[in-house]
Motif scaffolding. Sequence first.
Motif, mmCIF file in Angstrom:
data_model
loop_
_atom_site.group_PDB
_atom_site.id
_atom_site.type_symbol
_atom_site.label_atom_id
_atom_site.label_comp_id
_atom_site.label_asym_id
_atom_site.label_seq_id
_atom_site.Cartn_x
_atom_site.Cartn_y
_atom_site.Cartn_z
ATOM 1 N N CYS A 63 0.008 3.519 3.518
ATOM 2 C CA CYS A 63 0.349 3.122 4.889
ATOM 3 C C CYS A 63 1.456 2.083 4.942
ATOM 4 O O CYS A 63 1.956 1.770 6.012
ATOM 5 C CB CYS A 63 -0.894 2.613 5.617
ATOM 6 S SG CYS A 63 -1.461 0.994 5.030
ATOM 7 N N CYS A 88 -7.107 2.135 3.269
ATOM 8 C CA CYS A 88 -6.686 3.434 2.741
ATOM 9 C C CYS A 88 -7.575 3.851 1.578
ATOM 10 O O CYS A 88 -7.915 5.027 1.436
ATOM 11 C CB CYS A 88 -5.231 3.382 2.297
ATOM 12 S SG CYS A 88 -4.076 3.305 3.687
ATOM 13 N N CYS A 122 -4.331 -0.275 0.115
ATOM 14 C CA CYS A 122 -5.052 -1.338 0.809
ATOM 15 C C CYS A 122 -6.517 -0.905 0.924
ATOM 16 O O CYS A 122 -6.848 0.255 0.706
ATOM 17 C CB CYS A 122 -4.422 -1.637 2.171
ATOM 18 S SG CYS A 122 -4.618 -0.307 3.377
ATOM 19 N N CYS A 140 0.856 -1.184 0.000
ATOM 20 C CA CYS A 140 0.000 0.000 0.000
ATOM 21 C C CYS A 140 0.895 1.237 0.000
ATOM 22 O O CYS A 140 1.786 1.362 0.845
ATOM 23 C CB CYS A 140 -0.917 -0.012 1.218
ATOM 24 S SG CYS A 140 -1.830 1.542 1.397
HETATM 25 ZN ZN ZN Z 1 -2.971 1.348 3.356
#
Ligand code: ZN
Length: 108
Positions: free
Chosen positions: A19, A54, A51, A16
Amino acid sequence: MTFSRRNIFKRDHYTCQYCGAQPGSEELTLDHVVPRAQGGVSSWDNCVLACMACNKRKADRTPEQARMHLRKKPLRPTWKPLYADHEVRIESWSKFISEAYWNVTLRE
Ligand SMILES: [Zn+2]
């Protein structure tokens, strides 16, 4: 370099870009940095992996609007694929569908 889902996943190391999570390909989505709703296009420098969490948090906003930070600027990769996509052996129809999903050139 084909602009495909597979190559974006490879470029972003299945990570991701917001994050740093590595939840696995099933849990990663393609995020448009500038959302299509705001004129963003599908291109190497406007698509990153995000992800589920997010992606949901960012929604149809730019990273600035969502106060989210990209870990690195997305760029067209300069590396060469280890093997050409057309050398992948197609063993079954479902494999073919799966390969098409991963290898199709995304509309820019
Ligand atoms: Zn993420």
